[in-house]
Scaffold this active site. Structure first.
Site, PDB file in Angstrom:
ATOM      1  N   MET A   1       0.829  -1.198   0.000  1.00 51.38           N
ATOM      2  CA  MET A   1       0.000   0.000   0.000  1.00 51.38           C
ATOM      3  C   MET A   1       0.865   1.250   0.000  1.00 51.38           C
ATOM      4  O   MET A   1       1.921   1.255   0.635  1.00 51.38           O
ATOM      5  CB  MET A   1      -0.886  -0.008   1.248  1.00 51.38           C
ATOM      6  CG  MET A   1      -2.252   0.603   0.992  1.00 51.38           C
ATOM      7  SD  MET A   1      -3.359   0.281   2.362  1.00 51.38           S
ATOM      8  CE  MET A   1      -3.901  -1.371   1.974  1.00 51.38           C
ATOM      9  N   LYS A   5       1.960   0.917  -6.681  1.00 50.81           N
ATOM     10  CA  LYS A   5       1.840  -0.252  -7.546  1.00 50.81           C
ATOM     11  C   LYS A   5       0.753  -0.090  -8.606  1.00 50.81           C
ATOM     12  O   LYS A   5       0.909  -0.572  -9.722  1.00 50.81           O
ATOM     13  CB  LYS A   5       1.669  -1.545  -6.747  1.00 50.81           C
ATOM     14  CG  LYS A   5       0.454  -1.629  -5.874  1.00 50.81           C
ATOM     15  CD  LYS A   5       0.448  -2.969  -5.134  1.00 50.81           C
ATOM     16  CE  LYS A   5      -0.424  -2.967  -3.911  1.00 50.81           C
ATOM     17  NZ  LYS A   5      -1.743  -2.344  -4.034  1.00 50.81           N
ATOM     18  N   GLU A  76      -5.022  -4.885  -7.373  1.00 52.06           N
ATOM     19  CA  GLU A  76      -5.424  -5.385  -6.050  1.00 52.06           C
ATOM     20  C   GLU A  76      -5.790  -6.875  -6.112  1.00 52.06           C
ATOM     21  O   GLU A  76      -6.809  -7.316  -5.564  1.00 52.06           O
ATOM     22  CB  GLU A  76      -6.627  -4.580  -5.510  1.00 52.06           C
ATOM     23  CG  GLU A  76      -6.422  -3.078  -5.439  1.00 52.06           C
ATOM     24  CD  GLU A  76      -5.550  -2.614  -4.272  1.00 52.06           C
ATOM     25  OE1 GLU A  76      -4.986  -3.473  -3.555  1.00 52.06           O
ATOM     26  OE2 GLU A  76      -5.425  -1.400  -4.103  1.00 52.06           O
ATOM     27  N   CYS A 137       9.903   6.243  10.114  1.00 54.33           N
ATOM     28  CA  CYS A 137      11.342   6.520  10.061  1.00 54.33           C
ATOM     29  C   CYS A 137      11.877   6.831   8.676  1.00 54.33           C
ATOM     30  O   CYS A 137      13.043   7.199   8.542  1.00 54.33           O
ATOM     31  CB  CYS A 137      12.110   5.358  10.676  1.00 54.33           C
ATOM     32  SG  CYS A 137      12.173   3.909   9.601  1.00 54.33           S
ATOM     33  N   ARG A 159     -10.633  -4.859   4.616  1.00 50.27           N
ATOM     34  CA  ARG A 159     -11.346  -3.652   4.983  1.00 50.27           C
ATOM     35  C   ARG A 159     -10.668  -2.530   4.206  1.00 50.27           C
ATOM     36  O   ARG A 159      -9.480  -2.301   4.344  1.00 50.27           O
ATOM     37  CB  ARG A 159     -11.243  -3.423   6.487  1.00 50.27           C
ATOM     38  CG  ARG A 159     -11.876  -2.131   6.957  1.00 50.27           C
ATOM     39  CD  ARG A 159     -11.962  -2.138   8.476  1.00 50.27           C
ATOM     40  NE  ARG A 159     -11.968  -0.787   8.985  1.00 50.27           N
ATOM     41  CZ  ARG A 159     -12.153  -0.485  10.258  1.00 50.27           C
ATOM     42  NH1 ARG A 159     -12.340  -1.444  11.150  1.00 50.27           N
ATOM     43  NH2 ARG A 159     -12.151   0.754  10.652  1.00 50.27           N
ATOM     44  N   TYR A 166      -4.657   3.027   7.363  1.00 49.85           N
ATOM     45  CA  TYR A 166      -3.458   2.203   7.165  1.00 49.85           C
ATOM     46  C   TYR A 166      -2.252   3.095   6.982  1.00 49.85           C
ATOM     47  O   TYR A 166      -2.351   4.166   6.404  1.00 49.85           O
ATOM     48  CB  TYR A 166      -3.607   1.339   5.908  1.00 49.85           C
ATOM     49  CG  TYR A 166      -4.669   0.294   6.031  1.00 49.85           C
ATOM     50  CD1 TYR A 166      -4.389  -0.924   6.643  1.00 49.85           C
ATOM     51  CD2 TYR A 166      -5.942   0.518   5.543  1.00 49.85           C
ATOM     52  CE1 TYR A 166      -5.362  -1.892   6.773  1.00 49.85           C
ATOM     53  CE2 TYR A 166      -6.932  -0.443   5.663  1.00 49.85           C
ATOM     54  CZ  TYR A 166      -6.636  -1.643   6.274  1.00 49.85           C
ATOM     55  OH  TYR A 166      -7.594  -2.600   6.394  1.00 49.85           O
ATOM     56  N   CYS A 170       8.210   0.017   8.071  1.00 49.87           N
ATOM     57  CA  CYS A 170       9.346  -0.866   7.794  1.00 49.87           C
ATOM     58  C   CYS A 170       9.317  -2.014   8.817  1.00 49.87           C
ATOM     59  O   CYS A 170       8.494  -2.024   9.736  1.00 49.87           O
ATOM     60  CB  CYS A 170      10.658  -0.099   7.879  1.00 49.87           C
ATOM     61  SG  CYS A 170      11.089   0.367   9.561  1.00 49.87           S
TER      62      CYS A 170
HETATM   63 ZN   LIG Z   1      10.363   2.510  10.050  1.00 45.22          ZN
END
Ligand SMILES: [Zn+2]
Length: 186
Positions: A1, A5, A76, A137, A159, A166, A170
């Site tokens: 996400m 893409k 998707e 980060c 969902r 969302y 990392c």
């Molecule tokens: Zn991170």
């Protein structure tokens, strides 16, 4: 996400439109974010987007819409159900000489692989891996964290939501669910 893409998928298909080939893009009917039935590409080309059923109705639906198409795209793809037999249909399309592109998410927000994506990866001729940027980060993000009221949350797998629900994370910043919430019967 958030890895771009869908944009990459559309770019790949756009080249074929410019070459005069007939192109069809399919989206899962579960994805209610897309009520429009066409996508405008970066070069301003209108690409029709067909909302497809993701269950056992899919085979018949697909057959009726691919007769004249040289190039098929599926966005998707993780949302197609096993009963759709999507991987088998993709293989048949490729074997019939058509060009097939698929965009899919690798993992759900539990950190588990989407089974449909795993099956499609295994039969793909070429794989492009894209990553988002970690919202914490700035590293490359390969996980998707579901956020409810500012905190990581885990629930039903499918969902649909935007940035409020969302965020990309990392490996270091991703918060895993407790053991009993991990899905073990993959
Ligand atoms: Zn991170």
């Amino acid at each position: 996400m958030f890895s771009g893409k869908t944009s990459r998928l559309i770019e790949l298909m756009e080249r074929h439109i410019l070459a005069g080939r007939k192109v069809t893009l399919f989206k899962p009917e579960i994805d209610s974010r897309y009520s429009e039935n066409e996508v405008v590409t970066h070069k301003g080309i209108k690409l029709p987007a067909v909302i497809a059923p993701t269950d056992e109705r899919f085979g018949e639906f697909l057959a009726a819409r691919t007769r004249d198409s040289n190039v098929l795209g599926f966005d998707e793809a993780q949302f197609w159900k096993p009963s759709s037999r999507l991987p088998q249909h993709l293989e048949d399309l490729a074997n019939s000489g058509r060009t097939v592109y698929v965009a899919a998410l690798n993992r759900d927000h539990f950190g588990n692989p989407f089974r449909m994506t795993v099956d499609i990866l295994a039969i793909s001729d070429e794989i492009y891996t894209l990553s988002a940027v970690c919202s914490r980060c700035g590293s490359d993000a390969i996980f998707t964290q579901r956020i409810i009221n500012g905190s990581p949350a885990f629930g039903e797998i499918i969902r649909i939501g935007g940035k409020d629900l969302y965020e990309p994370r990392c490996r270091n910043c991703f918060v895993w669910p407790s053991a009993q919430k991990r899905i073990t019967d993959l």
